[in-house]
Design a protein around this motif. Sequence first.
Motif, PDB file in Angstrom:
ATOM      1  N   ARG A 415       0.840  -1.203   0.000  1.00 47.60           N
ATOM      2  CA  ARG A 415       0.000   0.000   0.000  1.00 47.60           C
ATOM      3  C   ARG A 415       0.872   1.248   0.000  1.00 47.60           C
ATOM      4  O   ARG A 415       0.467   2.299  -0.458  1.00 47.60           O
ATOM      5  CB  ARG A 415      -0.881  -0.020   1.253  1.00 47.60           C
ATOM      6  N   MET A 416       2.083   1.121   0.546  1.00 42.49           N
ATOM      7  CA  MET A 416       2.945   2.290   0.688  1.00 42.49           C
ATOM      8  C   MET A 416       4.178   2.188  -0.206  1.00 42.49           C
ATOM      9  O   MET A 416       4.773   1.131  -0.334  1.00 42.49           O
ATOM     10  CB  MET A 416       3.404   2.406   2.144  1.00 42.49           C
ATOM     11  N   TYR A 417       4.526   3.316  -0.818  1.00 44.15           N
ATOM     12  CA  TYR A 417       5.848   3.410  -1.428  1.00 44.15           C
ATOM     13  C   TYR A 417       6.593   4.525  -0.701  1.00 44.15           C
ATOM     14  O   TYR A 417       6.071   5.627  -0.556  1.00 44.15           O
ATOM     15  CB  TYR A 417       5.769   3.724  -2.925  1.00 44.15           C
ATOM     16  N   ALA A 418       7.783   4.219  -0.223  1.00 40.78           N
ATOM     17  CA  ALA A 418       8.586   5.215   0.478  1.00 40.78           C
ATOM     18  C   ALA A 418       9.990   5.188  -0.080  1.00 40.78           C
ATOM     19  O   ALA A 418      10.532   4.119  -0.342  1.00 40.78           O
ATOM     20  CB  ALA A 418       8.620   4.904   1.967  1.00 40.78           C
ATOM     21  N   THR A 419      10.573   6.355  -0.288  1.00 35.45           N
ATOM     22  CA  THR A 419      11.943   6.384  -0.786  1.00 35.45           C
ATOM     23  C   THR A 419      12.660   7.573  -0.164  1.00 35.45           C
ATOM     24  O   THR A 419      12.031   8.580   0.182  1.00 35.45           O
ATOM     25  CB  THR A 419      11.964   6.398  -2.337  1.00 35.45           C
ATOM     26  N   PRO A 420      13.989   7.456   0.035  1.00 37.93           N
ATOM     27  CA  PRO A 420      14.722   8.539   0.696  1.00 37.93           C
ATOM     28  C   PRO A 420      14.802   9.803  -0.179  1.00 37.93           C
ATOM     29  O   PRO A 420      14.916   9.704  -1.393  1.00 37.93           O
ATOM     30  CB  PRO A 420      16.122   7.957   0.900  1.00 37.93           C
ATOM     31  N   THR A 421      14.725  10.945   0.459  1.00 40.07           N
ATOM     32  CA  THR A 421      14.937  12.214  -0.228  1.00 40.07           C
ATOM     33  C   THR A 421      16.073  12.945   0.483  1.00 40.07           C
ATOM     34  O   THR A 421      16.675  12.397   1.403  1.00 40.07           O
ATOM     35  CB  THR A 421      13.672  13.086  -0.182  1.00 40.07           C
ATOM     36  N   ALA A 422      16.319  14.186   0.088  1.00 40.81           N
ATOM     37  CA  ALA A 422      17.444  14.933   0.659  1.00 40.81           C
ATOM     38  C   ALA A 422      17.308  15.064   2.169  1.00 40.81           C
ATOM     39  O   ALA A 422      18.286  14.959   2.912  1.00 40.81           O
ATOM     40  CB  ALA A 422      17.516  16.306   0.011  1.00 40.81           C
ATOM     41  N   ASP A 423      16.077  15.289   2.650  1.00 42.55           N
ATOM     42  CA  ASP A 423      15.932  15.560   4.076  1.00 42.55           C
ATOM     43  C   ASP A 423      14.996  14.580   4.775  1.00 42.55           C
ATOM     44  O   ASP A 423      14.322  14.925   5.726  1.00 42.55           O
ATOM     45  CB  ASP A 423      15.438  17.005   4.271  1.00 42.55           C
ATOM     46  N   GLY A 424      14.917  13.377   4.287  1.00 44.52           N
ATOM     47  CA  GLY A 424      14.078  12.398   4.954  1.00 44.52           C
ATOM     48  C   GLY A 424      13.545  11.365   3.981  1.00 44.52           C
ATOM     49  O   GLY A 424      14.285  10.792   3.193  1.00 44.52           O
ATOM     50  N   HIS A 425      12.250  11.125   4.064  1.00 44.96           N
ATOM     51  CA  HIS A 425      11.621  10.129   3.206  1.00 44.96           C
ATOM     52  C   HIS A 425      10.341  10.715   2.635  1.00 44.96           C
ATOM     53  O   HIS A 425       9.615  11.424   3.332  1.00 44.96           O
ATOM     54  CB  HIS A 425      11.260   8.869   3.993  1.00 44.96           C
ATOM     55  N   VAL A 426      10.060  10.388   1.384  1.00 41.36           N
ATOM     56  CA  VAL A 426       8.764  10.725   0.844  1.00 41.36           C
ATOM     57  C   VAL A 426       7.936   9.447   0.875  1.00 41.36           C
ATOM     58  O   VAL A 426       8.451   8.348   0.626  1.00 41.36           O
ATOM     59  CB  VAL A 426       8.862  11.336  -0.576  1.00 41.36           C
ATOM     60  N   ILE A 427       6.679   9.594   1.249  1.00 42.97           N
ATOM     61  CA  ILE A 427       5.789   8.437   1.401  1.00 42.97           C
ATOM     62  C   ILE A 427       4.578   8.620   0.510  1.00 42.97           C
ATOM     63  O   ILE A 427       3.980   9.699   0.485  1.00 42.97           O
ATOM     64  CB  ILE A 427       5.359   8.315   2.877  1.00 42.97           C
ATOM     65  N   VAL A 428       4.242   7.594  -0.237  1.00 45.31           N
ATOM     66  CA  VAL A 428       3.062   7.655  -1.083  1.00 45.31           C
ATOM     67  C   VAL A 428       2.083   6.588  -0.604  1.00 45.31           C
ATOM     68  O   VAL A 428       2.415   5.400  -0.563  1.00 45.31           O
ATOM     69  CB  VAL A 428       3.417   7.399  -2.571  1.00 45.31           C
ATOM     70  N   ASP A 429       0.907   7.025  -0.208  1.00 38.70           N
ATOM     71  CA  ASP A 429      -0.156   6.106   0.209  1.00 38.70           C
ATOM     72  C   ASP A 429      -0.953   5.761  -1.047  1.00 38.70           C
ATOM     73  O   ASP A 429      -1.823   6.522  -1.471  1.00 38.70           O
ATOM     74  CB  ASP A 429      -1.033   6.794   1.265  1.00 38.70           C
ATOM     75  N   LEU A 430      -0.641   4.614  -1.633  1.00 40.01           N
ATOM     76  CA  LEU A 430      -1.236   4.264  -2.925  1.00 40.01           C
ATOM     77  C   LEU A 430      -2.752   4.110  -2.824  1.00 40.01           C
ATOM     78  O   LEU A 430      -3.476   4.362  -3.789  1.00 40.01           O
ATOM     79  CB  LEU A 430      -0.599   2.980  -3.472  1.00 40.01           C
ATOM     80  N   GLU A 431      -3.223   3.734  -1.644  1.00 37.44           N
ATOM     81  CA  GLU A 431      -4.674   3.574  -1.492  1.00 37.44           C
ATOM     82  C   GLU A 431      -5.395   4.915  -1.427  1.00 37.44           C
ATOM     83  O   GLU A 431      -6.611   4.982  -1.607  1.00 37.44           O
ATOM     84  CB  GLU A 431      -4.990   2.752  -0.231  1.00 37.44           C
ATOM     85  N   ALA A 432      -4.649   5.987  -1.166  1.00 38.80           N
ATOM     86  CA  ALA A 432      -5.281   7.306  -1.065  1.00 38.80           C
ATOM     87  C   ALA A 432      -5.418   7.978  -2.427  1.00 38.80           C
ATOM     88  O   ALA A 432      -5.943   9.078  -2.524  1.00 38.80           O
ATOM     89  CB  ALA A 432      -4.472   8.189  -0.117  1.00 38.80           C
ATOM     90  N   ILE A 433      -4.921   7.329  -3.461  1.00 36.19           N
ATOM     91  CA  ILE A 433      -5.019   7.910  -4.809  1.00 36.19           C
ATOM     92  C   ILE A 433      -6.358   7.512  -5.426  1.00 36.19           C
ATOM     93  O   ILE A 433      -6.690   6.329  -5.472  1.00 36.19           O
ATOM     94  CB  ILE A 433      -3.832   7.436  -5.686  1.00 36.19           C
ATOM     95  N   ASP A 434      -7.118   8.497  -5.867  1.00 39.72           N
ATOM     96  CA  ASP A 434      -8.454   8.220  -6.442  1.00 39.72           C
ATOM     97  C   ASP A 434      -8.364   7.408  -7.718  1.00 39.72           C
ATOM     98  O   ASP A 434      -7.536   7.667  -8.560  1.00 39.72           O
ATOM     99  CB  ASP A 434      -9.162   9.548  -6.748  1.00 39.72           C
TER     100      ASP A 434
END
Lengths: 434, 161
Positions: A415-434
């Motif tokens: 359900r989640m995709y997370a990947t490191p960015t410059a200052d932390g992690h970006v998180i995508v909640d795939l279930e929250a996408i219409d």
Amino acid sequence: MTGQPVENLEETLNRTLERHAEKAPAPASDLIDRVETRYRKRRRVRTTGAAAAMALVLSGTAFGMWSDGGGPTTLLESSGTSTQALSRPGQKAEDPFETTPIEKLWPEAVHQVPARLQDGTEITPQALIDARTVLVSAWASFEKASALYAYDLATGKAEKITDVVTPKGTWLFASGFTVGDGKILWQTTSADRMTTIWSVPVEGGTPVAAVENIPAEAVGPAGSVKDGATAVPVEPSPSGVAGLGVFGGRVYWSGSPNGVYTAPLTGGSAELVAGTEKERLVRWPWAGRSVSDRTQGGDKTKTIRWELRNLETGEKKPVFSAPGGTDWNCWITWCSSVTENALTTRDGSQMTDLPGHLLDRGVVALDRFVLSVDGSRNKASVMVNDLQEGRTGSIALTPTDGGVSYSVLRGAGSRMYATPTADGHVIVDLEAID
Amino acid sequence: MDDTYEGFVASRAQSLLRYGYVLSGNPHDAADLVQDALIKLRGAWPRVINKRDPEGYVRTTMARQHISLWRRTRRETLTDLVPEGSYTDPVPSDDLLWRALAELPRRQRAVLVLRYYEVLSDEEIAAQLGISRGTVRSQASRALEKLRRTWSPAVMEGSTR
């Protein structure tokens, strides 16, 4: 024969190839004209939308750690020499996917998590507990989770859920974190190659072993085509437990090399789901297998067929076939090939071009999202492609000394995709996408 | 470098055909691979020339095409480049290794060609084929193992056991 130094064969190979290269046909004198004619013909076909050719985009080398681990990170590196430098033709003009920065495209689904908690503890996102809470782990040392926290996306506060004790002699540390039915699950593998599935309530508590003594597989890839096995693992795992998931009070996973196993979430022994000896879990209740058809009497695989069925209802999906030796992986509706950089539906009714190059095994999560990567050593993006709507959200990656690093999707149920960015992690909640 | 597409094709076609030939092991496929890759390059030229590596683009396209599914399903229609009757068995009877290469699965052969003809590192091969470095290593070692089974230095000229 034995005892001959390897170099002999390798040197001879080089000589043989060079000598035979000289026997190549000469270019036709009207080569340019032929190519031009074919190009124009194809272009006409393309612009009428009749055929979607495959995007062939050279990306860097993706170095994956074995894919079942705790948020496997891959590195994108340049290929190094001047004659084979990274060459990126980019996406075609007809590309059906429109790329937009992900936070602009899906603001409701994209979140930021810092690299460290307020007390300085370094954290890694593992899974979504709910739409506003992320399960994060804190590392005692490389790949050794020492504690789990619930990170609140709205307030930025983290609450400890439990400590994760790593017993002495652990071979594979806590990995495969998944959330379901109010529980957090993960697995560890001991030095004697036995895997344990652990469980703790999301509100916190002491982890208990839900399932113990699951045999890990022998070292090496499971069930390769070469040894005559009829099933090729969708998702091999050295721990003997792959695709761990919770559904309706039960734990499900793929065993080694094949078989769908289950146990009660409350604890108990593992049992094989009847009739799944040669299947693997894609995403409950879907289990698939790939069958190799061999040439008569030979050891060459002629075709591979990917089958998929619903273990609850018995429904079957169309069988996808590809020639032996190709690297297709089938998910639920879609099949993907990293070598081909291609995606097609099982029934072949739809093929699609993606921006950039497919990541990892071309995992299609939630039957809808697939990752690709594009760019160079200094400027690269991971793209989250929505196969249902034909939209692409891009995440700019931060270059480090070794290239850029990014994470891959764990499996078809992620359900989640997370990947490191410059200052932390970006998180995508795939279930929250219409 | 000649910055025109025509100039690139004129100067590199023979070298690309040699590459296609060692990749595929036969002149029909070699010609198909080159033609197909050049058609792709034709459409991508403005972008590719901008990155200054059209040769890398074409060779990558060829390698990936060769080991891919779609190419095999439509190869029949793309053999018009080779003059009729030009194909005779190009394998010298004494070259067991060339024969053994023909028995390898396409991906394994491609890995060996990239390693021992193009002389690329495993990392570069992984990038070129779009597979992991681990897969490159395992494919290469399986391929070498198979070759070793059919080829031994004792039967090669000037070698003794």
